[in-house]
Design an enzyme around this catalytic site. Structure first.
Site, short mmCIF file in Angstrom:
data_model
loop_
_atom_site.label_atom_id
_atom_site.label_comp_id
_atom_site.label_asym_id
_atom_site.label_seq_id
_atom_site.Cartn_x
_atom_site.Cartn_y
_atom_site.Cartn_z
N LYS A 107 6.60 -15.67 25.93
CA LYS A 107 6.64 -16.94 26.64
C LYS A 107 7.47 -16.75 27.91
O LYS A 107 8.63 -16.34 27.84
CB LYS A 107 7.26 -18.02 25.75
CG LYS A 107 7.23 -19.42 26.34
CD LYS A 107 7.82 -20.42 25.37
CE LYS A 107 7.81 -21.83 25.95
NZ LYS A 107 8.45 -22.80 25.05
N HIS A 109 8.21 -19.17 30.17
CA HIS A 109 8.80 -20.40 30.69
C HIS A 109 9.65 -21.03 29.59
O HIS A 109 9.66 -20.56 28.46
CB HIS A 109 7.71 -21.37 31.15
CG HIS A 109 6.78 -21.78 30.05
ND1 HIS A 109 5.75 -20.97 29.63
CD2 HIS A 109 6.74 -22.89 29.26
CE1 HIS A 109 5.08 -21.57 28.65
NE2 HIS A 109 5.66 -22.72 28.40
#
Length: 223
Positions: A107, A109
């Site tokens: 991920k 963000h």
């Protein structure tokens, strides 16, 4: 035979048969072998089933005295296993372990990262849980991610069933190969020998398949 007289291994075999996870008959495997039994862990689909499955994994961990700082479940099938096992370890045995699992992709963000749940470190020991070992692919992928984060130890792995069957082109089972390659002790809730014994004792039906089970074990099984 009454349930209160069954061992947790026998209860697990009965649970798999009743849920349609363990079936007896004639099944063609990916290897081309004709097997007298088939295990489809994809048939677990209810809250009661995953709750009960977590109980059996917790029983195995407690019974074998497996120690660790966190339960690690590989995405995706290992995620509910890790959580359900952690719940039962605490509610039934008073063992409060961390749990964590990996993302399929990093991920980039928000909080980011590859691991969800407990953020393990160099001094932590992880207990790896998965449904079965077919080729060891899930473990290899997860170990790469774990070692890419830090040098946490993975000393034990818990799976539901050990087929005790040699690979198509080898002399060892997938479980034996994993133990040899990674130095990880693999614990199964039950083995093929346990399933054969359960049929013999009448814990589950399938006496008509007993000879085929024994013949398959003799032909393809590990020592």
């Amino acid at each position: 035979m009454e349930n209160n007289k069954l061992t947790y291994k026998e209860e697990f075999i009965k649970f798999m048969v009743n849920g349609g996870i363990l079936r007896f008959g004639e099944f063609t495997l990916k290897s081309g072998r004709i097997s007298p039994y088939f295990i489809n862990t994809g048939n677990y689909k209810t809250g009661s089933q995953i709750s009960k499955l977590g109980e059996f994994y917790a029983e195995c961990i407690n019974d074998r005295g497996i120690k660790g700082d966190a339960i690690f479940g590989p995405a995706y099938k290992g995620i509910p296993l890790a959580i359900a096992t952690g719940i039962t370890l605490f509610t039934k045995f008073g063992i409060d372990l961390n749990y964590c699992f990996d993302r399929k992709e990093v991920k980039d963000h928000g909080e980011g990262g590859m691991i969800i749940g407990y953020q393990f470190g160099e001094n932590d020991t992880l207990i790896f849980v998965d449904d079965v070992i077919t080729s060891g692919k899930a473990l290899r992928e997860s170990m790469e991610k774990i070692k890419g984060i830090c040098n946490a130890k993975v000393t034990d792995m818990v799976i539901s069933v050990d087929r005790m069957e040699i690979g198509k082109n080898g002399t060892k089972s997938a479980v034996q190969e994993v133990e040899e390659e990674f130095g990880i002790k693999v614990h199964s809730v039950v083995t093929m020998d346990d399933i054969i014994a359960a049929i013999e004792k009448g814990v589950v039906s399938g006496i008509e398949h007993l000879e085929a089970m024994k013949a398959y074990r003799a032909k393809y099984g590990t020592k």
